[in-house]
Design an enzyme around this catalytic site. Structure first.
Site, PDB file in Angstrom:
ATOM      1  N   LYS A   1      11.649   3.401 -38.148  1.00  0.00           N
ATOM      2  CA  LYS A   1      10.258   2.965 -37.960  1.00  0.00           C
ATOM      3  C   LYS A   1      10.246   1.643 -37.202  1.00  0.00           C
ATOM      4  CE  LYS A   1       5.972   2.214 -40.601  1.00  0.00           C
ATOM      5  NZ  LYS A   1       5.361   2.192 -41.949  1.00  0.00           N
TER       6      LYS A   1
ATOM      7  N   SER B   1       1.207   4.963 -42.629  1.00  0.00           N
ATOM      8  CA  SER B   1       1.501   4.479 -41.302  1.00  0.00           C
ATOM      9  C   SER B   1       2.819   5.002 -40.721  1.00  0.00           C
ATOM     10  CB  SER B   1       1.552   2.952 -41.314  1.00  0.00           C
ATOM     11  OG  SER B   1       2.598   2.499 -42.138  1.00  0.00           O
TER      12      SER B   1
ATOM     13  N   SER C   1       2.508   4.721 -47.258  1.00  0.00           N
ATOM     14  CA  SER C   1       2.876   5.007 -45.869  1.00  0.00           C
ATOM     15  C   SER C   1       4.126   5.844 -45.654  1.00  0.00           C
ATOM     16  CB  SER C   1       3.024   3.707 -45.090  1.00  0.00           C
ATOM     17  OG  SER C   1       1.771   3.285 -44.655  1.00  0.00           O
TER      18      SER C   1
HETATM   19  N1  GLN Z   1      -2.781   3.364 -45.528  1.00  0.00           N
HETATM   20  C1  GLN Z   1      -2.530   2.182 -46.263  1.00  0.00           C
HETATM   21  C2  GLN Z   1      -3.044   0.977 -45.497  1.00  0.00           C
HETATM   22  O1  GLN Z   1      -3.632   1.179 -44.500  1.00  0.00           O
HETATM   23  C3  GLN Z   1      -1.085   2.081 -46.574  1.00  0.00           C
HETATM   24  C4  GLN Z   1      -0.282   1.486 -45.502  1.00  0.00           C
HETATM   25  C5  GLN Z   1       1.170   1.349 -45.850  1.00  0.00           C
HETATM   26  O2  GLN Z   1       1.649   1.851 -46.863  1.00  0.00           O
HETATM   27  N2  GLN Z   1       1.878   0.627 -44.999  1.00  0.00           N
HETATM   28  O3  GLN Z   1      -2.869  -0.134 -45.881  1.00  0.00           O
END
Ligand code: GLN
Length: 448
Positions: A52, A128, A152
Site C-alpha cells: 500500500k 482505503s 480499511s
Molecule cells: N473508511 C474509514 C475512514 O475513512 C477507514 C479508513 C481506514 O481504515 N484507513 O476513515
C-alpha cells in the site's frame, strides 16, 4: 512468478488501476538475483507482492495517493514491515492505490485514477486499501500489505472477495507507515487464503524498538493454529451487527456461515455490544483529531510538492496544502482542528475518548465468555462508483461494523462467505481477543 505477475498487471490494470507505481525493471532484476542465489530460503522466496502506498519504501515512490506527495520519489528508509518482509525474499512489484492518506471507503478519494472492483468495474473495490484488495483479487500479486484505521483492510477485502486481517493494535510495527490516526492504525496482510494470510502476518508481526506502541508480546506460529478444529468454539453474534441497515443478502450469508460453524461443532449465541451505536461518531472525532495533528508535517518544505504561486513563507504553507490535499483530507483536518480547539476539546475530543473506553469495555465483557465474535464485515456488498460520493455521511456508514474493532484495539479478519445476487462477494468478520490472532485464524480457516 514475477514475470507472470507483470503479465497479469499489463492485462488487467488498465481497467482495475490497482497500482500507482510500478518498476518492472527493478522487480525483474531482483527476481533474477534471487534466482542466481544458492540459498533459496525464505518463506516468501520469489513471491510477487504489492505494498500500500502509505508504507514507505526506500528508493520507491511513496505518495499516499496524494498529489501533495506526487514527487516523493526516494524515501530514505524502508518501513519495518518492509524490512521484515525482505528478510524472507519476496519481490515487491509496486505500490498500491488507496484513498488519499487512507481516508475513505471506496478509493474514490485517491488523488489519482481510482481503483475499480475486479469482479465488476462499475463497482468500487472499497477503501482505503482498495488497491491492495483489488490487486490480490485480480491475480496481479499473491499478497499485499494494507493498513486499517477504521476498516480499511477488512472492508475492501469483503468487497473484493479476499482475506484481510487487521491485527491487534501494537502487534505490527507502524514505523514507516504514514500516520493517519496513530492510536488506531495497524498494518496487515491481504491474501487469497487464510493460510497465506497467517504466513505473512507471522513475518511482519513483532516488537520493534522504533515504534513505542508496538507490543513486546511473543509472536506465535499462526500457521500451526490452522487445525480445522472448531469443536466447542464459543461464538458471540452481536445483535447490533445484524440490525436494520444490514442488507438481507448479507444477513443470509452470515446466517449460512453460522450453520457451517454449527455443523463443525461450534456453538453460537446472540450478545449485545450496547455502545456500538456511538462508534461512528466517536471514530470520526478521534481519527480526524489525530489526523489534523499528524498531517501538519505536510507543509511543502519537508516533503512533497511546494506551491509555485506563493508570495511569502506563510503563503507557501497555505498554498502548498490547499493545492496538494484533496477535499476529504481537508474536511478531516477541519473537523479535527475544530474538535481539538479550546472550548470544544472537552465537549468533543475528551467525550469521544470516554466513549471509546465504553466501547472497549463492551468487547472485553463479551470476550471474557466467548472465543470469537462473528458478524458481517460490511452492511452491503460493494456499491457502485459514484453512488455515495455526494454525501460524506452515507459514505461513513459503511464502516459501522469495522470501526468498533479499531476503537477497542482487538484483531479482526474478513473472509469471503458468499455472493450477492449480482455476483459480488460478501465478507464474514471474525473478531478475537487481544493478541489472540491464532484463534481468529483457526476459526476463519475452519470455515474456509
Ligand atoms: N473508511 C474509514 C475512514 O475513512 C477507514 C479508513 C481506514 O481504515 N484507513 O476513515
Amino acid at each position: 512468478l514475477v514475470k507472470e505477475s507483470y503479465q497479469q498487471i499489463k492485462e488487467v490494470d488498465g481497467d482495475v488501476h490497482a497500482f500507482l507505481t510500478l518498476d518492472e525493471e527493478k522487480a525483474l532484476e531482483k527476481a533474477k538475483a534471487l534466482d542466481k542465489q544458492e540459498d533459496k530460503s525464505g518463506i516468501l522466496f520469489g513471491v510477487p507482492a504489492g505494498i500500500k502506498d502509505n508504507i514507505v519504501t526506500k528508493d520507491l515512490r511513496t505518495t499516499c495517493a496524494s498529489q501533495l506527495l506526487d514527487n516523493f520519489n526516494d524515501p530514505l528508509y524502508d518501513a519495518t514491515v518492509v524490512e521484515k518482509l525482505n528478510a524472507e525474499n519476496p519481490v515487491a512489484v509496486g505500490k498500491l492505490n488507496m484513498d488519499e492518506f487512507a481516508m475513505g471507503s471506496s478509493n474514490e478519494n485517491s488523488g489519482y485514477e481510482p481503483t475499480r472492483n475486479p469482479w465488476n468495474t462499475d463497482h468500487v473495490p472499497g477503501g482505503s486499501s482498495g488497491g491492495s484488495a483489488a490487486a490480490v483479487a485480480a491475480g496481479e500479486v499473491l499478497f499485499s500489505l494494507g493498513s486499517d484505521t477504521g476498516g480499511s483492510i477488512r472492508q475492501p477485502a469483503a468487497f473484493c472477495g479476499v482475506v484481510g486481517m487487521k491485527p491487534t493494535y501494537g502487534r505490527v510495527s507502524r514505523f514507516g507507515l504514514v500516520a493517519f490516526a496513530s492510536s488506531l492504525d495497524q498494518i496487515g496482510p491481504l491474501t487469497r487464503t487464510v493460510e497465506d494470510n497467517a504466513r505473512v502476518l507471522e513475518v511482519i508481526a513483532g516488537h520493534d524498538k522504533m515504534d513505542s506502541t508496538s507490543a513486546d508480546v511473543e509472536v506465535p506460529a499462526y500457521t500451526e493454529a490452522l487445525t480445522g478444529d472448531v469443536k466447542d468454539l464459543k461464538i458471540a453474534v452481536p445483535k447490533e451487527y445484524l440490525a436494520e441497515g444490514v442488507s438481507g443478502e448479507v444477513k443470509n450469508a452470515v446466517m449460512e456461515a453460522l450453520k457451517v460453524y454449527e455443523n463443525l461443532g461450534a456453538t453460537w449465541e446472540e450478545v449485545s455490544l450496547p455502545h456500538s451505536k456511538y462508534a461512528l461518531s466517536t471514530y470520526y472525532l478521534l481519527s480526524s483529531s489525530e489526523a489534523s495533528a499528524n498531517l501538519a508535517r505536510f507543509d511543502g518544505v519537508r516533503y512533497g510538492v511546494r506551491s509555485e504561486n506563493a508570495k511569502n513563507m506563510l503563503d507557501m504553507f497555505v498554498k502548498s496544502r490547499s493545492e496538494g490535499f484533496g477535499d476529504e483530507v481537508k474536511r478531516r483536518i477541519m473537523l479535527g482542528t475544530f474538535a481539538l480547539s479550546s472550548g470544544y476539546y472537552d465537549a468533543y475530543y475528551k467525550k469521544a475518548q470516554k466513549v471509546r473506553t465504553l466501547i472497549k469495555n463492551d468487547f472485553d465483557n463479551i470476550l471474557e465468555d466467548y472465543d470469537v465474535i462473528v458478524g458481517p464485515t460490511t452492511p452491503t456488498p460493494a456499491f457502485k462508483v459514484g453512488e455515495n460520493t455526494s454525501d460524506p455521511l452515507t459514505m461513513y456508514v459503511n464502516d459501522i461494523l469495522t470501526i468498533p474493532v479499531n476503537l477497542a484495539g482487538v484483531p479482526g479478519i474478513s473472509i469471503p462467505c458468499g455472493f450477492s445476487e449480482e455476483g459480488l462477494p460478501i465478507g464474514l468478520q471474525v473478531i478475537g481477543n487481544y493478541f489472540d490472532e491464532s484463534t481468529v485464524y483457526r476459526a476463519a480457516h475452519a470455515f474456509e
